[in-house]
Motif scaffolding. Structure first.
Motif, short mmCIF file in Angstrom:
data_model
loop_
_atom_site.label_atom_id
_atom_site.label_comp_id
_atom_site.label_asym_id
_atom_site.label_seq_id
_atom_site.Cartn_x
_atom_site.Cartn_y
_atom_site.Cartn_z
N MET A 177 0.85 -1.19 0.00
CA MET A 177 0.00 0.00 0.00
C MET A 177 0.89 1.25 0.00
SD MET A 177 -3.28 0.48 2.44
CE MET A 177 -2.42 1.05 3.90
N SER A 178 0.56 2.17 -0.85
CA SER A 178 1.36 3.40 -0.81
C SER A 178 0.43 4.56 -0.48
CB SER A 178 2.06 3.62 -2.14
OG SER A 178 1.08 3.83 -3.13
N VAL A 179 1.01 5.62 -0.04
CA VAL A 179 0.20 6.76 0.37
C VAL A 179 0.26 7.82 -0.71
CG1 VAL A 179 -0.22 8.41 2.19
CG2 VAL A 179 1.06 6.34 2.67
N ASN A 180 -0.88 8.30 -1.07
CA ASN A 180 -0.91 9.43 -1.98
C ASN A 180 -0.87 10.68 -1.11
OD1 ASN A 180 -1.73 11.60 -3.58
ND2 ASN A 180 -2.91 10.24 -4.92
N GLU A 181 0.24 11.37 -1.19
CA GLU A 181 0.45 12.51 -0.29
C GLU A 181 -0.56 13.63 -0.53
OE1 GLU A 181 2.70 12.50 2.19
OE2 GLU A 181 3.89 10.73 1.65
N VAL A 182 -1.18 13.63 -1.71
CA VAL A 182 -2.14 14.69 -2.00
C VAL A 182 -3.50 14.38 -1.38
CG1 VAL A 182 -3.19 16.07 -3.82
CG2 VAL A 182 -0.92 15.08 -4.18
N THR A 183 -3.94 13.13 -1.51
CA THR A 183 -5.27 12.81 -1.03
C THR A 183 -5.27 12.26 0.40
OG1 THR A 183 -5.08 10.62 -1.98
CG2 THR A 183 -6.17 12.29 -3.34
N TRP A 184 -4.11 12.04 0.95
CA TRP A 184 -4.04 11.44 2.28
C TRP A 184 -4.75 12.28 3.34
CZ3 TRP A 184 -1.65 13.40 6.74
CH2 TRP A 184 -1.65 12.52 7.84
N GLN A 185 -5.54 11.61 4.12
CA GLN A 185 -6.22 12.26 5.24
C GLN A 185 -5.84 11.53 6.51
OE1 GLN A 185 -8.43 14.84 5.39
NE2 GLN A 185 -8.11 15.24 3.21
N PRO A 186 -5.62 12.24 7.59
CA PRO A 186 -5.30 11.54 8.84
C PRO A 186 -6.44 10.61 9.26
CG PRO A 186 -5.13 13.94 9.13
CD PRO A 186 -5.68 13.69 7.76
N LYS A 187 -6.05 9.53 9.87
CA LYS A 187 -7.05 8.60 10.39
C LYS A 187 -6.84 8.56 11.90
CE LYS A 187 -7.66 4.97 7.68
NZ LYS A 187 -7.16 3.68 7.12
N ILE A 188 -7.82 9.06 12.61
CA ILE A 188 -7.66 9.17 14.06
C ILE A 188 -8.72 8.33 14.76
CG2 ILE A 188 -7.66 10.79 16.02
CD1 ILE A 188 -6.91 12.96 13.86
N LEU A 189 -8.27 7.48 15.65
CA LEU A 189 -9.21 6.63 16.37
C LEU A 189 -9.46 7.23 17.75
CD1 LEU A 189 -10.84 4.01 16.41
CD2 LEU A 189 -8.83 2.85 17.30
N VAL A 190 -10.73 7.44 18.05
CA VAL A 190 -11.09 7.98 19.37
C VAL A 190 -11.76 6.89 20.18
CG1 VAL A 190 -12.37 9.76 20.63
CG2 VAL A 190 -11.52 10.23 18.32
N PHE A 191 -11.17 6.56 21.31
CA PHE A 191 -11.84 5.67 22.24
C PHE A 191 -12.65 6.57 23.15
CE2 PHE A 191 -8.14 3.02 21.12
CZ PHE A 191 -8.79 1.84 20.78
N ALA A 192 -13.97 6.49 23.02
CA ALA A 192 -14.81 7.43 23.75
C ALA A 192 -15.66 6.71 24.78
CB ALA A 192 -15.71 8.19 22.77
N CYS A 193 -15.59 7.19 26.00
CA CYS A 193 -16.40 6.63 27.07
C CYS A 193 -17.88 6.87 26.76
CB CYS A 193 -16.00 7.29 28.38
SG CYS A 193 -17.27 7.19 29.62
N ASN A 194 -18.66 5.84 26.94
CA ASN A 194 -20.10 5.89 26.67
C ASN A 194 -20.82 7.04 27.37
OD1 ASN A 194 -22.73 4.82 25.93
ND2 ASN A 194 -22.85 4.14 28.05
N TRP A 195 -20.39 7.32 28.60
CA TRP A 195 -21.18 8.21 29.46
C TRP A 195 -20.85 9.67 29.30
CZ3 TRP A 195 -25.15 5.69 31.33
CH2 TRP A 195 -25.03 4.30 31.47
N CYS A 196 -19.72 9.98 28.70
CA CYS A 196 -19.36 11.40 28.62
C CYS A 196 -18.92 11.75 27.21
CB CYS A 196 -18.27 11.73 29.63
SG CYS A 196 -16.96 10.53 29.60
N THR A 197 -17.73 11.32 26.81
CA THR A 197 -17.22 11.78 25.51
C THR A 197 -18.10 11.33 24.35
OG1 THR A 197 -15.04 11.56 26.49
CG2 THR A 197 -15.12 11.95 24.13
N TYR A 198 -18.64 10.12 24.44
CA TYR A 198 -19.48 9.66 23.34
C TYR A 198 -20.73 10.54 23.23
CZ TYR A 198 -21.56 6.54 19.96
OH TYR A 198 -22.10 6.03 18.82
N ALA A 199 -21.30 10.81 24.39
CA ALA A 199 -22.47 11.70 24.40
C ALA A 199 -22.07 13.11 23.98
CB ALA A 199 -23.09 11.71 25.80
N GLY A 200 -20.86 13.49 24.34
CA GLY A 200 -20.33 14.81 23.96
C GLY A 200 -20.19 14.90 22.44
#
Ligand code: SF4
Ligand code: SF4
Ligand code: SF4
Ligand code: FES
Lengths: 146, 296
Positions: free
Chosen positions: A1-24
């Protein structure tokens, strides 16, 4: 797999607590507050559920950054889960930085169910930091090598 | 140490004759003059095999796990580092104190087997690095003590984190390249885990490939996953005995990870020396409301 530097978008994983951040995050959407589409939100029952292995696995499978997010200290639905999270990730962030991961790539924040603007701002900020750093090549599995 | 060998044998013999324990775990001479290996003695006459010399580096504490479900007691000899390891096993509730008989020793520091092989008999052999740095050479928790319980070795004033600090000062890419260079050698033989007293899980995630956490594939990503996971699993319980590093067949400096975590625990949550106090609470098994706050 190679990265296209022009179309590349960051991929960020958020672990969100059900009771606060997820609701946020939900409230952020309901309030029509725009935030970058670079995040994938994964709901967990409590920030205390976030095992360091989840984070390592995410990097192996190709995410560019991980955000660990939970209730503010004192507000955990299970009373003390997030105090354990705090100790665990104070250590893990330092360890990851020590083995060469840029500190921006593993972050932790307390975001409550009411803090939609904070959610928006944190995601925007991290997205910008990661965009500047570029794709993460460290710790990746063969399959996801770039 | 020769005289003490005799005391050691006599003590072991008495224990077995009186039936105070069913087995004594100690050391006997190995295949070479520079190796002493673990000995499992259950007959009084076999206690003649036991020795105590400067090559008794093996930490015997973990063997106790193999006998924990057997009837009766097992006696074990412990140096300072072994004693800390044993304390961690007790803190982790892996052993019942009443099932073991602990015989403490005052350790003068153990000689480096690898150096001994290189330098040859008769030359002056340096101590293991972990022994030069050791601050608790004497057993800390015991039923009997052989010899006098006084420190017979030079004790450094502080733990040495200079190697950790040197690494910390590098750029992210430099750090990463070093990490990769170390762990691309890893064979995932798990010798480090097997010997480690803090790695006492009945089922280790690395034996359960079907769980999907870790495959059997040997590549640097999986190796790093293993290294970081194990380091975090033993965080707050690693006694710094250095056995992992000694057991590693490809000389990976595993202690660089362990020491980093020890250093950070000290700085963030207050000084903690794993295994020195059997009643202490584990740093990552608890928290304080006043812990540093970085996640606002
Ligand atoms: S990680 Fe290594 S130094 Fe720490 S307790 Fe285990 S074997 Fe000893
Ligand atoms: S590596 Fe982790 S799971 Fe395996 S024995 Fe060690 S502490 Fe337990
Ligand atoms: S002993 Fe060395 S080679 Fe074997 S699994 Fe541990 S680090 Fe890897
Ligand atoms: S319930 Fe949100 S951090 Fe525990």
């Amino acid at each position: 797999m190679s990265v296209n530097e022009v179309t590349w978008q960051p991929k960020i994983l958020v672990f969100a607590c059900n009771w606060c951040t997820y609701a946020g995050a939900d409230l952020t959407g309901l309030s029509r507050l725009q935030y970058p589409a670079t995040v994938r939100i994964l709901r967990v029952p409590c920030s205390g559920r976030i095992n360091p292995q989840f984070v390592l696995k995410a990097f192996q499978k190709g995410v560019d950054a991980v955000l660990v997010a939970g209730c503010h200290p004192g507000d955990c639905h299970y009373t003390t889960g997030n105090y354990f999270t705090r100790r665990r990730f104070l250590i893990m962030r330092r360890l990851m930085e020590y083995v060469g991961l840029e500190p921006e790539r593993l972050q932790a924040r307390w975001i409550s169910a009411a803090e939609a603007p904070k959610f928006q701002q944190v995601i925007t900020e991290i997205s910008e930091q990661i965009r500047a750093l570029g794709p993460n090549r460290k710790l990746r599995d063969e399959e996801w090598k770039i | 140490m020769e005289d003490l060998t005799l005391v050691l044998r006599r003590t072991a013999k008495e224990i077995l004759e009186k039936g105070e324990a069913q087995m004594v775990i100690g050391w006997e001479k190995g295949a070479f003059w520079y190796s002493s290996t673990s000995a499992f003695i259950s007959k009084p006459e076999d206690t003649e095999r036991l020795i105590w010399d400067e090559y008794c580096v093996n930490n015997l504490a973990k063997y106790l796990l193999d006998y924990r479900h057997k009837e009766g007691k097992v006696a074990v000899f412990v140096k300072g580092c072994d004693s800390r390891a044993l304390n961690v096993l007790l803190q982790d509730k892996q052993l019942k104190r009443e099932k073991i008989l602990i015989i403490g020793l005052a350790c003068p520091g153990m000689k480096d087997e690898v150096e001994a092989r290189k330098l040859g008999r008769g030359s002056s052999i340096p101590l293991y690095k972990k022994c030069r740095e050791c601050r608790y050479p004497n057993a800390l928790n015991y039923d009997f003590f052989i010899g006098e319980d006084k420190v017979i070795k030079e004790i450094p004033a502080q733990d040495d984190f200079s190697e950790v600090q040197a690494l910390e000062s590098l750029s992210p890419d430099e750090k990463y390249n070093k990490f990769v260079a170390n762990y691309e050698r890893c064979l995932r033989c798990y010798a480090c885990r097997n010997i480690c007293p803090a790695c006492n899980c009945r089922e280790c995630i690395f034996d359960r490939t079907a769980s999907g956490w870790s495959s059997k594939a040997n590549n640097v990503s999986e190796n790093m996953f293993f290294a970081l996971t194990r380091a975090l699993h033993v965080a707050g319980r690693c006694v710094g005995c250095g056995e992992c590093e000694r057991a590693c067949p490809v000389n990976i400096p595993i202690m660089l990870l362990n020491k980093k975590i020890i250093q950070d625990i000290n700085a963030l949550f207050g000084e903690y020396e794993a295994g020195t106090d059997v009643t202490a609470k584990l740093p990552l098994g608890g928290f304080e409301f006043t812990d540093p706050e970085e996640f606002m």
